[in-house]
Scaffold this active site. Sequence first.
Site, PDB file in Angstrom:
ATOM      1  N   ASP A 233       1.031  -1.105   0.040  1.00  0.00           N
ATOM      2  CA  ASP A 233       0.011   0.116  -0.107  1.00  0.00           C
ATOM      3  C   ASP A 233       0.902   1.036  -0.060  1.00  0.00           C
ATOM      4  O   ASP A 233       2.149   1.104  -0.005  1.00  0.00           O
ATOM      5  CB  ASP A 233      -0.963  -0.009   1.278  1.00  0.00           C
ATOM      6  CG  ASP A 233      -1.972   0.950   1.405  1.00  0.00           C
ATOM      7  OD1 ASP A 233      -2.426   1.497   0.277  1.00  0.00           O
ATOM      8  OD2 ASP A 233      -2.595   1.294   2.299  1.00  0.00           O
TER       9      ASP A 233
ATOM     10  N   ASP B  84       2.507   6.393  -4.729  1.00  0.00           N
ATOM     11  CA  ASP B  84       1.359   7.431  -4.361  1.00  0.00           C
ATOM     12  C   ASP B  84       2.011   8.963  -4.710  1.00  0.00           C
ATOM     13  O   ASP B  84       2.832   9.248  -3.926  1.00  0.00           O
ATOM     14  CB  ASP B  84       1.135   7.398  -2.898  1.00  0.00           C
ATOM     15  CG  ASP B  84       0.155   8.336  -2.473  1.00  0.00           C
ATOM     16  OD1 ASP B  84      -0.012   9.378  -3.458  1.00  0.00           O
ATOM     17  OD2 ASP B  84      -0.296   8.715  -1.523  1.00  0.00           O
TER      18      ASP B  84
ATOM     19  N   GLY C 216      -8.169   7.531   7.847  1.00  0.00           N
ATOM     20  CA  GLY C 216      -8.107   7.694   9.328  1.00  0.00           C
ATOM     21  C   GLY C 216      -6.999   8.155   9.752  1.00  0.00           C
ATOM     22  O   GLY C 216      -6.065   8.108   9.215  1.00  0.00           O
TER      23      GLY C 216
ATOM     24  N   ASN D 140      -9.675  -0.032   0.740  1.00  0.00           N
ATOM     25  CA  ASN D 140      -8.921  -0.318   1.803  1.00  0.00           C
ATOM     26  C   ASN D 140      -9.533   0.179   3.132  1.00  0.00           C
ATOM     27  O   ASN D 140     -10.177   0.944   3.186  1.00  0.00           O
ATOM     28  CB  ASN D 140      -7.727   0.844   1.296  1.00  0.00           C
ATOM     29  CG  ASN D 140      -6.889   0.432   0.403  1.00  0.00           C
ATOM     30  OD1 ASN D 140      -7.203  -0.373  -0.556  1.00  0.00           O
ATOM     31  ND2 ASN D 140      -5.682   0.976   0.269  1.00  0.00           N
TER      32      ASN D 140
HETATM   33  P1  13P Z   1      -8.972   3.815   6.733  1.00  0.00           P
HETATM   34  O1  13P Z   1      -8.058   3.965   7.743  1.00  0.00           O
HETATM   35  O2  13P Z   1      -9.888   4.845   6.729  1.00  0.00           O
HETATM   36  O3  13P Z   1      -9.562   2.462   6.823  1.00  0.00           O
HETATM   37  O4  13P Z   1      -8.234   3.850   5.463  1.00  0.00           O
HETATM   38  C1  13P Z   1      -7.435   2.840   5.077  1.00  0.00           C
HETATM   39  C2  13P Z   1      -6.570   3.182   3.854  1.00  0.00           C
HETATM   40  O5  13P Z   1      -6.975   3.802   2.866  1.00  0.00           O
HETATM   41  C3  13P Z   1      -5.093   2.566   3.648  1.00  0.00           C
HETATM   42  O6  13P Z   1      -4.682   2.996   2.289  1.00  0.00           O
END
Ligand code: 13P
Length: 305
Positions: A83, A115, A197, A254
């Site tokens: 990620d 990213d 988050g 995600n």
């Molecule tokens: P949340 O923490 O809102 O679930 O988002 C996770 C995210 O997008 C990780 O790439």
Amino acid sequence: MSCLKSGELIRMAEAAGKAIPGFNIPYLPMVGPVVKAIKDCNSFGLLMVARLEWEKFESKSPEAVAEEYRKFALSKHTRLHLDHIPVIDEDNLRVDYMDIIRRAIDSGYESVMIDGSRLPLDENIRCTKEVVELAHASGIPVEAELGAVMGHEAGPLPPYEELFASGRGFTDPEEARRFVAESGADWLSVAIGNVHGAISAAAKGKQKISARLDIAHLGKIYRAAGVPLVLHGGTGIRKEYVLESIRHGIAKINVATAIRQPYEANLPRGVAVAQDAVYKAMLKIINDELELKDSAEIFKYQRED
Ligand code: 13P
């Protein structure tokens, strides 16, 4: 029977009108209960780690997550994804993203994310293309991001309703068309009202705002980009919006905060208790929130070699 590759799986989910959720691993003992819950729901999911999770939490390194993942991996139910590897991170520092992506590919990641969303469009295209060339040479699909999915940066977010109403930072459909065509990205993470988050020490335990999504805008991006889209910030989005987004191009979602917070809140009572809290949170997310129980059935006709 051969294993379907992550690129094929996302395309199959897209065609079936479903999504594949990705679950973040900020603490290594979360791997076991995350895989177990996916399997017990006869579902399918990606296990993922973002750079900030080994820098600011306790998952140590992409290699450490890959090693832990291999102890539990189930080819019928899971794949490993890298990620957010930012070009410029949440503290505004430049990152040696090519080195991290190379290490991840060498240690067995089956898809990767670059990213470049904090860069101007042309630079984002250039960096993404560089990663696409490297990853595609190993047969690995690349997720990229266009638009501003806020929340990881320190400091308060602008008021959410104001942000949503103004559409500030939302992915522009025409830019998305150009971005995908020129960079060669396989999947595109979009900004349509979703926020990450918070991860700062002061805010990471707080409840996330309940986000909404601009579904009409999502449809425009999907038609322009023509690739499977990714929804980041999956925790706390109102369910009706999540389900509707899957019908309009979102093929990967995600989720991090919704499983990290139960782990952290229960850790003082021991790792096993915290793992159990993750398992229970996972069942709720897969069965009730994403309605993805039995989604592994979509992939049951795996190619015969
Ligand atoms: P949340 O923490 O809102 O679930 O988002 C996770 C995210 O997008 C990780 O790439």
